[in-house]
Design a protein around this motif. Structure first.
Motif, mmCIF file in Angstrom:
data_model
loop_
_atom_site.group_PDB
_atom_site.id
_atom_site.type_symbol
_atom_site.label_atom_id
_atom_site.label_comp_id
_atom_site.label_asym_id
_atom_site.label_seq_id
_atom_site.Cartn_x
_atom_site.Cartn_y
_atom_site.Cartn_z
ATOM 1 N N THR A 109 1.185 -10.225 8.697
ATOM 2 C CA THR A 109 -0.108 -9.549 8.625
ATOM 3 C C THR A 109 -0.062 -8.379 7.659
ATOM 4 O O THR A 109 -0.989 -8.164 6.869
ATOM 5 C CB THR A 109 -0.534 -9.039 10.017
ATOM 6 O OG1 THR A 109 -0.563 -10.150 10.928
ATOM 7 C CG2 THR A 109 -1.905 -8.398 9.954
ATOM 8 N N LEU A 110 1.039 -7.606 7.711
ATOM 9 C CA LEU A 110 1.186 -6.478 6.794
ATOM 10 C C LEU A 110 1.258 -6.955 5.347
ATOM 11 O O LEU A 110 0.649 -6.364 4.458
ATOM 12 C CB LEU A 110 2.446 -5.683 7.148
ATOM 13 C CG LEU A 110 2.346 -4.709 8.320
ATOM 14 C CD1 LEU A 110 3.711 -4.082 8.592
ATOM 15 C CD2 LEU A 110 1.312 -3.626 8.042
ATOM 16 N N ALA A 111 2.009 -8.033 5.108
ATOM 17 C CA ALA A 111 2.127 -8.575 3.753
ATOM 18 C C ALA A 111 0.761 -9.021 3.239
ATOM 19 O O ALA A 111 0.411 -8.785 2.070
ATOM 20 C CB ALA A 111 3.105 -9.747 3.745
ATOM 21 N N LEU A 112 -0.039 -9.637 4.120
ATOM 22 C CA LEU A 112 -1.375 -10.087 3.748
ATOM 23 C C LEU A 112 -2.285 -8.901 3.420
ATOM 24 O O LEU A 112 -2.969 -8.885 2.384
ATOM 25 C CB LEU A 112 -1.975 -10.897 4.897
ATOM 26 C CG LEU A 112 -3.397 -11.439 4.700
ATOM 27 C CD1 LEU A 112 -3.427 -12.465 3.574
ATOM 28 C CD2 LEU A 112 -3.914 -12.058 5.990
ATOM 29 N N THR A 113 -2.251 -7.878 4.273
ATOM 30 C CA THR A 113 -3.101 -6.701 4.078
ATOM 31 C C THR A 113 -2.750 -5.950 2.806
ATOM 32 O O THR A 113 -3.625 -5.621 1.993
ATOM 33 C CB THR A 113 -2.970 -5.750 5.283
ATOM 34 O OG1 THR A 113 -3.318 -6.453 6.478
ATOM 35 C CG2 THR A 113 -3.880 -4.547 5.120
ATOM 36 N N PHE A 114 -1.452 -5.667 2.627
ATOM 37 C CA PHE A 114 -1.025 -4.928 1.436
ATOM 38 C C PHE A 114 -1.304 -5.735 0.162
ATOM 39 O O PHE A 114 -1.693 -5.175 -0.861
ATOM 40 C CB PHE A 114 0.456 -4.580 1.519
ATOM 41 C CG PHE A 114 0.761 -3.466 2.475
ATOM 42 C CD1 PHE A 114 0.051 -2.279 2.428
ATOM 43 C CD2 PHE A 114 1.749 -3.594 3.429
ATOM 44 C CE1 PHE A 114 0.322 -1.243 3.308
ATOM 45 C CE2 PHE A 114 2.032 -2.564 4.316
ATOM 46 C CZ PHE A 114 1.309 -1.381 4.256
ATOM 47 N N GLY A 115 -1.092 -7.045 0.224
ATOM 48 C CA GLY A 115 -1.348 -7.883 -0.940
ATOM 49 C C GLY A 115 -2.806 -7.847 -1.361
ATOM 50 O O GLY A 115 -3.121 -7.737 -2.551
ATOM 51 N N LEU A 116 -3.720 -7.909 -0.386
ATOM 52 C CA LEU A 116 -5.148 -7.838 -0.687
ATOM 53 C C LEU A 116 -5.510 -6.514 -1.348
ATOM 54 O O LEU A 116 -6.247 -6.472 -2.334
ATOM 55 C CB LEU A 116 -5.960 -8.019 0.599
ATOM 56 C CG LEU A 116 -6.105 -9.447 1.130
ATOM 57 C CD1 LEU A 116 -6.731 -9.440 2.519
ATOM 58 C CD2 LEU A 116 -6.946 -10.302 0.180
#
Length: 267
Positions: free
Chosen positions: A2-9
């Motif tokens: 979830t963190l990887a998805l959020t930071f990537g966005l």
């Protein structure tokens, strides 16, 4: 994940809006958010920023905004100097790389704020007569003088070296340099910078993969999210006030630099 998805966005959106901030914030996001080391974060950040930049560059080419000859020259020089940056990156201490990264963040913030003060809200640079690369009013194309070619080559070389050394895309250098040294419109500057970032990052990624670097599943989530964020950022970029965007980005750079230094001192 979830963190990887959020930071990537978030990284993708910033890159789409500014053409400058994705790479320089991708590494701190991976280091602070996911707990990776600088050497682990750099190739994933490059992959994410390079892929997202490629999406933006294709959009810029479609709209006729990319100065592709200038982009190819800078990318060529950048690709030649990226291996030199990689060489030093694998031989310098992690703490020194972190300090260098923080110094770059502060310099970027200072440059952004200087440009905002210099524009006085007009968006016009009154020192255009002294710019190294000028457009031909009759054709709308760059005048390829020796001075202009040398300027673009030096900027490209610096971009490539920092790409290899710190795992950044180089847009933070390209966009301010273009604004200072040419009379190209801002949207054209961003689109051209994205093409350079995509090409230089692509070469650096190939070098890293050839050297045995492997990207974990979390990294691919970050990369995919960055591409999606880029699409969203490009869609709304024309509607966001440039001055407010620059001030906000400068403040974010300083905040991230301070946090990284505190994190380094505590560790």
């Amino acid at each position: 994940m979830t963190l990887a998805l959020t930071f990537g966005l978030l990284i993708g959106v910033v890159l789409g809006l500014t053409g400058a901030g994705g790479g320089i914030l991708a590494v701190p996001a991976l280091v602070l958010g996911l707990g990776w080391s600088m050497t682990q974060a750099a190739p994933v950040a490059l992959f994410a920023v390079g892929a997202a930049a490629a999406v933006g560059a294709i959009d810029g080419l479609r709209k006729g905004l990319v100065r592709w000859r200038a982009a190819l020259l800078m990318a060529l020089l950048g690709s030649l100097f990226t291996p030199l940056g990689l060489y030093f990156a694998h031989r310098l201490p992690e703490a020194l790389l972190m300090v260098l990264f923080c110094a770059v963040l502060v310099i970027v913030a200072w440059r952004m704020l200087s440009q905002v003060r210099g524009d006085h809200g007009t968006g016009i640079d009154h020192g255009w007569q002294q710019k190294n690369c000028m457009l031909d009013p009759s054709t709308g194309r760059l005048k390829w003088t020796v001075r202009c070619s040398a300027t673009l080559a030096v900027v490209g070389a610096c971009c490539g070296f920092l790409t290899g050394l710190l795992g950044v895309g180089g847009g933070f250098l390209l966009v301010p340099a273009f604004r200072q040294l040419s009379d190209i419109r801002l949207h054209g500057i961003i689109a051209t910078s994205l093409m350079v970032i995509a090409l230089v990052s692509g070469m650096a990624i190939l070098g890293a993969l050839h050297a045995g670097v492997r990207i974990p599943a979390e990294g691919f989530v970050f990369i995919g999210a960055s591409i999606a964020g880029m699409v969203a950022g490009r869609a709304v970029s024309a509607k966001v006030p440039a001055k407010g965007l620059q001030c906000g980005f400068a403040g974010l750079c300083v905040a991230v630099a301070v946090y990284l230094l505190v994190h380094l001192a505590a560790g």
